[in-house]
Design an enzyme around this catalytic site. Structure first.
Site, short mmCIF file in Angstrom:
data_model
loop_
_atom_site.label_atom_id
_atom_site.label_comp_id
_atom_site.label_asym_id
_atom_site.label_seq_id
_atom_site.Cartn_x
_atom_site.Cartn_y
_atom_site.Cartn_z
N CYS A 2 55.66 55.65 33.07
CA CYS A 2 56.84 55.31 32.27
C CYS A 2 58.11 55.95 32.83
O CYS A 2 58.08 57.04 33.39
CB CYS A 2 56.69 55.81 30.85
SG CYS A 2 55.16 55.33 30.08
N ARG A 27 58.05 53.25 39.66
CA ARG A 27 57.07 54.12 39.01
C ARG A 27 55.89 53.32 38.44
O ARG A 27 54.86 53.89 38.11
CB ARG A 27 57.74 54.91 37.89
CG ARG A 27 58.77 55.91 38.39
CD ARG A 27 59.64 56.41 37.27
NE ARG A 27 58.95 57.33 36.39
CZ ARG A 27 58.87 58.64 36.57
NH1 ARG A 27 59.42 59.18 37.64
NH2 ARG A 27 58.25 59.41 35.71
N TRP A 77 54.25 52.12 30.96
CA TRP A 77 52.97 51.92 31.65
C TRP A 77 51.92 52.24 30.60
O TRP A 77 51.76 53.39 30.19
CB TRP A 77 52.90 52.89 32.83
CG TRP A 77 51.75 52.69 33.75
CD1 TRP A 77 51.67 51.80 34.79
CD2 TRP A 77 50.51 53.43 33.76
NE1 TRP A 77 50.46 51.94 35.43
CE2 TRP A 77 49.74 52.92 34.82
CE3 TRP A 77 49.98 54.45 32.99
CZ2 TRP A 77 48.47 53.40 35.13
CZ3 TRP A 77 48.72 54.94 33.28
CH2 TRP A 77 47.98 54.40 34.35
N GLY A 104 54.67 60.05 28.89
CA GLY A 104 53.61 61.07 28.75
C GLY A 104 52.57 60.60 27.76
O GLY A 104 52.47 59.41 27.45
N LYS A 620 53.74 55.31 40.43
CA LYS A 620 54.13 56.18 41.54
C LYS A 620 53.91 57.64 41.20
O LYS A 620 53.43 58.41 42.00
CB LYS A 620 55.61 55.92 41.88
CG LYS A 620 56.13 56.75 43.04
CD LYS A 620 55.53 56.31 44.35
CE LYS A 620 55.97 57.14 45.52
NZ LYS A 620 55.04 56.97 46.67
C1 F6R Z 1 48.31 56.65 47.24
C2 F6R Z 1 49.17 57.48 46.41
C3 F6R Z 1 48.52 58.38 45.43
C4 F6R Z 1 49.24 59.75 45.42
C5 F6R Z 1 48.68 60.61 44.27
C6 F6R Z 1 49.33 61.97 44.24
O1 F6R Z 1 49.08 55.84 48.08
O2 F6R Z 1 50.36 57.44 46.51
O3 F6R Z 1 47.16 58.53 45.68
O4 F6R Z 1 49.06 60.35 46.66
O5 F6R Z 1 48.89 59.97 43.05
O6 F6R Z 1 50.70 61.86 44.03
P1 F6R Z 1 51.67 63.06 44.37
O7 F6R Z 1 51.64 63.25 45.85
O8 F6R Z 1 53.00 62.62 43.87
O9 F6R Z 1 51.14 64.27 43.65
#
Ligand code: F6R
Length: 625
Positions: A2, A27, A77, A104, A620
């Site tokens: 979200c 996101r 989301w 959240g 994301k």
């Molecule tokens: C895959 C991807 C996810 C992130 C994971 C961790 O392409 O992007 O697997 O690597 O959600 O995210 P961060 O690095 O933001 O903690």
């Protein structure tokens, strides 16, 4: 996950809210909504729609049809309740006395809902957020502070103390015109001061949403409350005390978060990898007494502390975890320190014994991943020294770790990470060289060789990008395949895990990464005529073993694409297709090997006509558990 935007100022709010939400689209979301308060009529208009933001844009004429200079917006989301207009945010209490947007999960929402229903409140959605909205309404009704402001802050405080879980909230009160409140616990929020036509204040879940209006922002910390109006920004602690916080100036170029002529953010970000790696490495490779050396002062680790490290624990989720696996291989090989990598979501509940002298390296692009943040807190609680490798400046993990080694990948918008992963690898290589040289585990000549290889790495990645036309052709041929196996040994196994994840998440093709020697213990039964197998053979010490592994699957009908920097006739004969990789130090080969795998996933997803930058079900920044 979200996204939240809030605005109070001198311009019409709706177009600003919609613009901010557009910048948070990356996101991931399934519905969206805005609430705008028209000060003249004291009416709060709420408009929500399932699906893409464009629908909300159409319904509001790009925001022009909604009048008012303060409001909140949200991309949802779904967690509790299906994606629908009813479940989309904003949520509100009777007569819209309180209107909120939430990022959240409220873990105790059922308990709150039951309590409020007993008091006569009625619920209209299946969301956890509605419980927070009505709880705040209840608290606000019961407050009798000296001023509306005091009442609001106290009611928000009471609500925050009652809510369990994670939240960033944007809040409107019907009787407080042109004021927006916000509060956070474990979900990010930035507040910025807007200049120019939009003069006022804006708040959002992430910086790209505010960049068109301001570069001066305050990051809210956990359990803080913000109140914005056109002219004021006040921040309160959970004790309702006013606090002052420094403004931070964002230095990124707003264009870094635009597509810049590429069809998708993902392909743009794949091409930005040489720069991401160079920018992460070069400020930290210095010349000392005529030889290259590492400068990792920012880790806060003294040479004495480095010598006392007994173990390094790499922690992350998804691709960040895969980077951690490479960190294990490289650090063990160079520094001779026992290492392990853990999934943050597992470490949290595993009650693992703590070994004294453990350095915990938390890896995260966003710095906001809920599991990684919780794992960081746990490691700190257990007395470990924590070092974060993070891309987003000022994010929660960056702020809470003992020290931060920032990756300089710039904003990453595509949901599937590419350049941030590459920058994480670069930071991990540097750390490994640094630890090993300070522990005298490598000679000065070896250090020089490794640092020279690192200095040349961006050029090698660029060279690897040169194969994209061949990979695109290959991708077009295999776009309809059903299952893909990625096989490799040692560091190549970690590389395969990343390649397999890239393919799964954006092309929706089932794939698995296997340690090449393990296949014969079961999964080889899945290989049949035409199964696509990608074999990574970048590690010289197991090259011959990989040849045998490839022969094993070939003889069962697989079609093999091999990746290697070694021009070897035996490999060319064993595989159906070969992608030549530029030569680099074998310990750093994942950085060049990942490029064709990213391109393959990208072109297959394009050929299948999929939404590459926003794959289904994914977000994301995974700010919920
Ligand atoms: C895959 C991807 C996810 C992130 C994971 C961790 O392409 O992007 O697997 O690597 O959600 O995210 P961060 O690095 O933001 O903690």
């Amino acid at each position: 996950m979200c996204g939240i935007v809030g605005y109070a100022g001198g311009a019409q709010a709706a177009p600003i809210l919609l613009h901010g939400l557009k910048k948070l689209e990356y996101r991931g979301y399934d519905s969206a909504g805005i609430a705008v308060r028209d000060a003249s009529s004291a009416h709060i208009e709420v408009i929500k729609a399932k699906g893409r933001l464009d629908r909300l844009m159409d319904m509001t004429g790009g925001g022009q049809a909604v009048c008012g200079m303060s409001g909140v917006g949200h991309t949802r989301w779904a967690t509790h309740g299906e994606p629908s207009a009813e479940n989309a945010h904003p949520h509100y209490s009777r007569e819209k006395r309180v209107v909120i947007v939430h990022n959240g999960i409220i873990e105790n929402y059922q308990e709150i809902r039951d309590m409020l229903e007993r008091r006569g409140y009625r619920f209209h959605t299946q969301t956890d957020t509605e419980a927070a909205a009505l709880l705040l309404d209840c608290a606000y009704a019961g407050e009798d502070g000296n001023s509306p402001q005091e009442r609001a802050v106290h009611a928000i405080r009471t609500t925050m103390l009652r809510l369990q879980g994670s939240y960033a909230l944007g809040i409107l009160f019907h009787d407080q015109p042109d004021v927006v409140y916000a509060a956070r616990r474990d979900s990010p929020l930035v507040v910025g001061r807007c200049t120019g036509e939009a003069h006022g204040h804006i708040l959002a879940s992430d910086v790209p949403a505010v960049l068109s209006y301001t570069r001066d922002v305050v990051y809210l910390d956990n359990m803080e409350i913000a109140r914005i109006t056109k002219d004021t920004l006040d921040i309160y602690s959970i004790d309702a005390e006013r606090i002052s916080k420094p403004m931070m100036h964002i230095t990124w170029d707003a264009q870094a978060a635009e597509k810049g002529g590429y069809e998708h953010f993902m392909i743009k970000e794949i091409h930005e990898q040489p720069a991401a790696v160079r920018d992460t490495l070069s400020p930290r490779i210095v010349s000392r007494n005529g030889a290259p050396d590492t400068d990792l002062t920012e880790t806060g680790l003294t040479d004495e502390e480095i010598r006392r490290i007994q173990r390094v624990l790499f922690v992350g989720c998804g691709s960040a975890y895969h980077a951690g696996l490479v960190g294990v291989g490289v650090t063990e090989a160079l520094a001779r320190i026992p290492c392990s990598a853990e999934l943050a979501s597992e470490l949290r509940y595993r009650n693992a014994p703590v070994q004294p002298g453990t350095l915990c390296v938390l890896i995260s692009q966003s710095g906001e991943t809920a599991d990684s943040l919780a794992a960081l807190r746990l490691c700190k609680e257990k007395g470990m020294k924590t070092l974060a490798i993070v891309n987003v400046v000022g994010s929660s993990i960056a702020r809470e770790a003992d020290a931060v080694l920032y990756t300089h990948a710039g904003p990453e918008i595509a949901v599937a990470t590419t350049k941030a992963y590459s920058a994480q690898l670069a930071a991990l290589y540097l750390l490994a060289v640094h630890l090993s040289s300070r522990r005298a585990a490598i000679s000065p000549a070896q250090k020089q060789e490794l640092l020279e290889a690192l200095t040349a790495l961006d050029g090698k990645i660029k060279q690897a990008l040169g194969e994209k036309t061949r990979i695109q052709r290959f991708a077009n041929t295999f776009a309809a395949c059903r299952d893909v196996f990625f096989i490799g040994r040692g560091l190549d196994h970690a590389l395969c895990m990343e390649g397999s994840l890239k393919l799964k998440e954006i092309s929706y093709i089932h794939s698995e990464a296997y340690a090449a020697g393990e296949l014969k213990h079961g999964a080889i039964s899945l290989i049949e005529d035409g199964t696509l197998v990608i074999g990574a053979a970048t590690q010289p010490q197991v090259f011959a073993k990989m040849l045998s592994g490839i022969a094993e699957v070939k003889s069962r009908g697989a079609c093999v694409l091999a990746l290697s920097a070694q021009a070897d006739d035996r490999l060319a004969e064993a595989a159906d297709f070969c992608i030549g990789l530029p030569g680099t130090h074998p310990l750093f080969a994942a950085s060049v090997g990942v490029v064709p795998l990213q391109l393959l996933a990208y072109y297959i997803a394009c050929e299948r006509g999929l939404d590459v930058d926003k794959p289904r079900n994914l977000a994301k920044s995974v700010t919920v558990e």
